[in-house]
Design a protein around this motif. Structure first.
Motif, PDB file in Angstrom:
ATOM      1  N   GLN A 136      40.631  11.881 -87.646  1.00  0.00           N
ATOM      2  CA  GLN A 136      41.217  12.972 -88.003  1.00  0.00           C
ATOM      3  C   GLN A 136      40.135  14.065 -88.564  1.00  0.00           C
ATOM      4  OE1 GLN A 136      43.921  11.794 -91.227  1.00  0.00           O
ATOM      5  NE2 GLN A 136      45.736  12.173 -89.913  1.00  0.00           N
ATOM      6  N   SER A 137      38.941  13.399 -89.288  1.00  0.00           N
ATOM      7  CA  SER A 137      37.766  14.136 -89.683  1.00  0.00           C
ATOM      8  C   SER A 137      36.649  14.545 -88.741  1.00  0.00           C
ATOM      9  CB  SER A 137      37.037  13.286 -90.980  1.00  0.00           C
ATOM     10  OG  SER A 137      38.083  13.087 -91.817  1.00  0.00           O
ATOM     11  N   ASN A 138      36.726  13.761 -87.575  1.00  0.00           N
ATOM     12  CA  ASN A 138      35.410  14.171 -86.621  1.00  0.00           C
ATOM     13  C   ASN A 138      36.029  14.169 -85.286  1.00  0.00           C
ATOM     14  OD1 ASN A 138      32.938  13.055 -88.427  1.00  0.00           O
ATOM     15  ND2 ASN A 138      34.655  11.951 -88.732  1.00  0.00           N
ATOM     16  N   ILE A 139      37.209  14.154 -84.964  1.00  0.00           N
ATOM     17  CA  ILE A 139      37.603  14.313 -83.372  1.00  0.00           C
ATOM     18  C   ILE A 139      38.755  15.400 -83.440  1.00  0.00           C
ATOM     19  CG2 ILE A 139      38.308  13.305 -81.380  1.00  0.00           C
ATOM     20  CD1 ILE A 139      37.420  10.664 -82.076  1.00  0.00           C
ATOM     21  N   PRO A 140      38.257  16.668 -83.062  1.00  0.00           N
ATOM     22  CA  PRO A 140      39.272  17.800 -82.900  1.00  0.00           C
ATOM     23  C   PRO A 140      40.400  17.501 -82.008  1.00  0.00           C
ATOM     24  CG  PRO A 140      37.369  18.455 -81.848  1.00  0.00           C
ATOM     25  CD  PRO A 140      37.102  16.942 -82.363  1.00  0.00           C
ATOM     26  N   ASP A 141      41.443  17.991 -82.520  1.00  0.00           N
ATOM     27  CA  ASP A 141      42.886  17.790 -81.769  1.00  0.00           C
ATOM     28  C   ASP A 141      42.556  18.685 -80.449  1.00  0.00           C
ATOM     29  OD1 ASP A 141      43.939  16.530 -83.645  1.00  0.00           O
ATOM     30  OD2 ASP A 141      44.961  18.268 -84.742  1.00  0.00           O
ATOM     31  N   SER A 142      41.806  19.541 -80.252  1.00  0.00           N
ATOM     32  CA  SER A 142      41.673  20.141 -79.267  1.00  0.00           C
ATOM     33  C   SER A 142      41.333  19.473 -78.085  1.00  0.00           C
ATOM     34  CB  SER A 142      40.698  21.478 -79.195  1.00  0.00           C
ATOM     35  OG  SER A 142      39.337  20.960 -79.777  1.00  0.00           O
ATOM     36  N   LEU A 143      40.425  18.512 -78.211  1.00  0.00           N
ATOM     37  CA  LEU A 143      40.169  17.446 -77.088  1.00  0.00           C
ATOM     38  C   LEU A 143      41.218  16.783 -76.572  1.00  0.00           C
ATOM     39  CD1 LEU A 143      36.790  15.946 -78.570  1.00  0.00           C
ATOM     40  CD2 LEU A 143      37.081  17.759 -76.779  1.00  0.00           C
ATOM     41  N   SER A 144      41.919  16.188 -77.231  1.00  0.00           N
ATOM     42  CA  SER A 144      42.899  15.463 -76.386  1.00  0.00           C
ATOM     43  C   SER A 144      44.023  16.551 -75.894  1.00  0.00           C
ATOM     44  CB  SER A 144      43.913  14.694 -77.698  1.00  0.00           C
ATOM     45  OG  SER A 144      44.439  15.505 -78.814  1.00  0.00           O
ATOM     46  N   GLU A 145      44.268  17.664 -76.575  1.00  0.00           N
ATOM     47  CA  GLU A 145      45.167  18.637 -75.973  1.00  0.00           C
ATOM     48  C   GLU A 145      44.765  19.280 -74.714  1.00  0.00           C
ATOM     49  OE1 GLU A 145      45.366  21.570 -78.947  1.00  0.00           O
ATOM     50  OE2 GLU A 145      46.724  20.505 -80.419  1.00  0.00           O
ATOM     51  N   ALA A 146      43.363  19.484 -74.574  1.00  0.00           N
ATOM     52  CA  ALA A 146      42.718  19.744 -73.277  1.00  0.00           C
ATOM     53  C   ALA A 146      42.912  18.804 -72.418  1.00  0.00           C
ATOM     54  CB  ALA A 146      41.099  20.118 -73.621  1.00  0.00           C
ATOM     55  N   ALA A 147      42.838  17.535 -72.538  1.00  0.00           N
ATOM     56  CA  ALA A 147      43.093  16.470 -71.704  1.00  0.00           C
ATOM     57  C   ALA A 147      44.399  16.209 -71.371  1.00  0.00           C
ATOM     58  CB  ALA A 147      42.473  14.839 -72.281  1.00  0.00           C
ATOM     59  N   LEU A 148      45.324  16.840 -71.998  1.00  0.00           N
ATOM     60  CA  LEU A 148      46.745  16.525 -71.679  1.00  0.00           C
ATOM     61  C   LEU A 148      47.094  17.850 -70.756  1.00  0.00           C
ATOM     62  CD1 LEU A 148      48.367  15.882 -75.070  1.00  0.00           C
ATOM     63  CD2 LEU A 148      48.165  14.152 -73.051  1.00  0.00           C
ATOM     64  N   ILE A 149      46.299  18.930 -70.918  1.00  0.00           N
ATOM     65  CA  ILE A 149      46.566  20.311 -70.101  1.00  0.00           C
ATOM     66  C   ILE A 149      46.086  19.862 -68.765  1.00  0.00           C
ATOM     67  CG2 ILE A 149      45.929  22.374 -70.008  1.00  0.00           C
ATOM     68  CD1 ILE A 149      45.855  22.839 -72.768  1.00  0.00           C
ATOM     69  N   ASP A 150      45.085  19.160 -68.746  1.00  0.00           N
ATOM     70  CA  ASP A 150      44.318  18.823 -67.322  1.00  0.00           C
ATOM     71  C   ASP A 150      45.078  17.730 -66.585  1.00  0.00           C
ATOM     72  OD1 ASP A 150      42.276  20.806 -67.710  1.00  0.00           O
ATOM     73  OD2 ASP A 150      40.985  19.191 -68.665  1.00  0.00           O
ATOM     74  N   GLY A 151      46.146  17.168 -67.225  1.00  0.00           N
ATOM     75  CA  GLY A 151      46.990  16.157 -66.472  1.00  0.00           C
ATOM     76  C   GLY A 151      46.768  14.575 -66.923  1.00  0.00           C
TER      77      GLY A 151
END
Length: 298
Positions: free
Chosen positions: A162-177
């Motif tokens: 929660q403190s060091n890995i932004p949610d945007s990284l996992s969201e970007a991966a999910l958007i990429d399939g």
């Protein structure tokens, strides 16, 4: 580029911490010296960095167990490596799903996790479940699976994510399939190294020093870990000393002369400490970073 000069304060602090580290090593050194000291000198004069007589009887007595000692080391190394790896995988996935706000079971799993920190079924119920229900008595898995998940370690890993890995990284991966599993293994898991190293080292030490489950569930010498073997060595010494009636006076006197009580105990202790002392420097930087970097959100 000019190298920065070390300030006087830094030099003093380095000296103080070096002295403190040396003081912390003194007990380990004392244990080693006691393990190679003559048992009679330990009994009469106590522990000393400068013993009056040296002897290898303590180590000889331990090494007399030969193949069983080697086998116990192999078992302990196996359960430490496999148990630590399995714990990190399970707790890493557990912590990851607890960070997902859209996960329906997030609240229920969090409550379940906290309950395990507050309540315990007791040793009798554990013994019945693991031996009668899960049929794990006298199997290697009884030394690995019961302690696979630690609630506190899951919380540490979750806080780090929660403190060091932004949610945007996992969201970007999910958007990429990418699916959730692929996102976790290829994106999130590699970024969790500091927290995993810190938790992994604590788990490895805990598994290495674990003796209670082995004492309760293991009777087969082929899967007896090191801690259980050392307990049995200690029990054999105590049995010989407290059952003098089974020996003639001459035999008992000879036994007392040949049995290295204190030096044997110190040799066993050093055998347990040695591998951990060797492994710690390789994990130190991750251990410190993993515990501190998640404490303050950047």
């Amino acid at each position: 580029m000019k190298k920065k000069k070390t300030s006087t304060g830094q030099k003093v602090l380095t000296g103080v911490m070096g002295l403190y580290a040396l003081i912390c090593l003194l007990p380990v050194l004392l244990v080693f010296i006691a393990s190679i000291s003559d048992d009679k000198s330990l009994t009469t004069k106590g522990f000393s960095f400068f013993p009056t007589a040296f002897s290898s009887k303590g180590w000889t007595y331990v090494f007399n167990f030969g193949s069983q000692l080697l086998r116990s080391y192999e078992v302990t190394i196996f359960i430490t490596v496999v148990g630590t790896a399995l714990s990190l995988i399970v707790m890493g996935m557990f912590a990851y799903v607890l960070t997902k706000r859209v996960f329906m079971l997030r609240t229920s799993l969090t409550v379940l996790l906290i309950i395990t920190m507050l309540f315990d079924g007791g040793q009798v119920s554990k013994y019945i479940i693991f031996s009668s229900v899960y049929k794990m008595k006298n199997t290697i898995w009884v030394l690995i699976l019961p302690t696979c998940v630690s609630a506190m370690n899951v919380i540490i890993i979750r806080s780090y994510i929660q403190s060091n890995i932004p949610d945007s990284l996992s969201e970007a991966a999910l958007i990429d399939g990418a699916g959730e599993f692929r996102t976790f293994w290829q994106v999130i898991f590699p970024m969790m190294k500091p927290s995993l190293a810190a938790v992994g080292f604590m788990r490895a030490v805990s598994i290495w020093n674990e003796w209670q489950n082995a004492y309760l569930f293991i009777t087969d010498d082929r899967i007896a870990p090191l801690q259980l073997l050392l307990i049995r060595i200690e029990k054999s010494i105590e049995y010989a000393l407290h059952n003098s009636s089974e020996f003639t006076p001459q035999e008992f006197a000879e036994l007392l002369r040949s049995l290295p009580q204190e030096s044997c105990r110190m040799a066993m202790l050093f055998m347990v400490l040695g591998p951990i002392l060797v492994a710690y420097p390789f994990f130190q930087k991750y251990f410190v970073k993993g515990l501190t970097v998640g404490a303050v959100k950047g």
